[in-house]
Write a protein that holds these residues in place. Sequence first.
Motif, PDB file in Angstrom:
ATOM      1  N   LEU A   1      36.957  44.436  34.612  1.00  0.00           N
ATOM      2  CA  LEU A   1      37.642  43.210  35.031  1.00  0.00           C
ATOM      3  C   LEU A   1      38.514  43.456  36.255  1.00  0.00           C
TER       4      LEU A   1
ATOM      5  N   TYR B   1      33.666  35.614  41.485  1.00  0.00           N
ATOM      6  CA  TYR B   1      34.950  36.104  40.971  1.00  0.00           C
ATOM      7  C   TYR B   1      35.351  35.325  39.726  1.00  0.00           C
TER       8      TYR B   1
ATOM      9  N   SER C   1      35.155  37.190  36.137  1.00  0.00           N
ATOM     10  CA  SER C   1      36.459  37.353  35.489  1.00  0.00           C
ATOM     11  C   SER C   1      36.523  36.597  34.172  1.00  0.00           C
TER      12      SER C   1
ATOM     13  N   SER D   1      37.550  42.137  40.075  1.00  0.00           N
ATOM     14  CA  SER D   1      38.531  41.242  40.696  1.00  0.00           C
ATOM     15  C   SER D   1      38.962  41.779  42.051  1.00  0.00           C
TER      16      SER D   1
END
Length: 146
Positions: free
Chosen positions: A111, A74, A78, A115
């Motif tokens: 993104l 993550y 990200s 996420s």
Amino acid sequence: MRFVNTFGLAVIAAIMVPNFIFAATHRDGFENLYKNKAVEFLEQAGRFGCFAFMIFCVPVLCRGFWFGGAKAAYFAASSALTAAYLCGWAVFWKENSLRKSIVLSVVPSLLFLESGFFTLNIPLIVCAMIFAPCHILLSCKNAKMS
């Protein structure tokens, strides 16, 4: 996960910087040439939902990191997508093209989706799935029409 995702807040703050600079330097704003009220409404609802659920995690609906290494994945994904978005703005700043529209619509869509999936944030996933196709469609149609 905590109720407030500080990393998510930092990501949102980072991706908003070039948008604020664009708004400040282009007083005329952005003209939406593709007039489709349903798509526009869904895109805005998805966008603000993504912003909210990147920052706030509803305990029952945000299940947290669901596999070993999900937290690291993550943060890495990200960070990479945020950097790619900022680089996209830097590279295409003065350009008005389809490729700019594709980069600046696909990257934030990815993104928000990654996420949501890495954190099993159900509201974020739903909002991202609404936002992504609408944002990409609006961006590409506007680029083609300008």
